[in-house]
Motif scaffolding. Structure first.
Motif: not given
Length: 265
Positions: A70-74, A81-83, A162-171, A192-199
């Motif tokens: 869902d790119f609207r949620l992205v 999250s990326m910033l 260095g965590v992806g944070g999916g366990f927080l993003i999904v909920p 996760i990909a967006m924020q990981s590359f930014a970091g």
């Protein structure tokens, strides 16, 4: 060390978890790099961001082809999250490696709690047709604000430890955005990909000031194994009991977090 079987197995399990659950697997990457591959903590965090970013992006491509991202949620959750991940990586230069690992262990305990929670307790976990086409346009101002705040919090943690944070993003996508489970998992991988590359971009900038040296052959090895795992997970995700997998994974995080705490206090 490059041919240590535990590195290969751990990387495959990390990718497998991301493919199956959209979360959790990335939290294995830093311990894998630090305690098995014996990388320095700060280098491991930077390397983890790159590895997790590539693996999550690979997993999200298959989900995109199924029209589940869902790119609207992205935009609403992912961009803040990326910033914030870039900012978290910036903060890392002022935080000692031991403190980063203690924060990491604490986050791991939090992740365990989310994983152990029964999946039936999560909204829209049954993927009912009425919820599949939920629109960001229908969000209230409060929902927008909560998604942005959650994105900033998750991104800052991602960049710092260095965590992806999916366990927080999904909920967050389930509770706040009222997304379906399948869309939450797919969208989580993309975020996760967006924020990981930014970091990771910020860590590469800090390389000269922190004398940070990245182990490129190790990054390639772990990434290849993890990509195999995420693709495998995407293939069998609908054939395995996800609720049981989450609980097993959550339970396994408890002794691992205790081990990290023990080694850093």
């Amino acid at each position: 060390m490059m041919f240590e079987p535990t590195i290969w197995i751990g990387a495959i399990l990390m990718g497998l978890s991301l493919g199956l659950l959209g979360s959790g697997g990335s939290i294995l990457t830093v311990p894998l790099l630090v305690y098995i591959a014996h990388e320095p903590e700060k280098a491991a965090i930077a390397e983890s961001l790159l590895i997790v970013g590539i693996v999550a992006l690979t997993g999200s491509i298959t989900q995109f082809l199924k029209r589940l991202v869902d790119f609207r949620l992205v935009v609403v959750f992912g961009l803040p999250s990326m910033l914030a991940a870039y900012f978290g990586a910036y903060l890392s230069q002022y935080v000692g490696a031991q403190v980063q690992m203690l924060i990491f262990a604490s986050v791991m305990v939090l992740a365990s709690g989310f994983m152990l929670r029964p999946i039936s307790a999560l909204p829209n976990s049954n993927n009912t047709p009425n919820s599949i086409n939920s629109r960001v346009d229908d969000f209230t101002v409060l929902q927008y604000l909560l998604l942005i705040i959650a994105g900033i919090a998750v991104g800052t943690l991602a960049g710092l430890i260095g965590v992806g944070g999916g366990f927080l993003i999904v909920p967050a996508l389930l509770f706040i955005a009222k997304a379906t489970m399948r869309k939450a998992i797919a969208t989580s991988l993309f975020i996760i990909a967006m924020q990981s590359f930014a970091g990771f971009m910020k860590y590469t900038y800090l390389q000269s000031t922190q004398e940070l040296s990245l182990n490129v052959p190790l990054i390639i090895l772990v990434t290849v194994c993890a990509v195999f795992g995420v693709l495998l997970g995407g293939k069998v995700v609908n054939k395995l009991p996800q609720a049981r997998l989450k609980q097993v994974f959550g339970g396994a995080l408890i002794p691992l977090s205790a081990f990290i705490l023990y080694n850093n206090v």
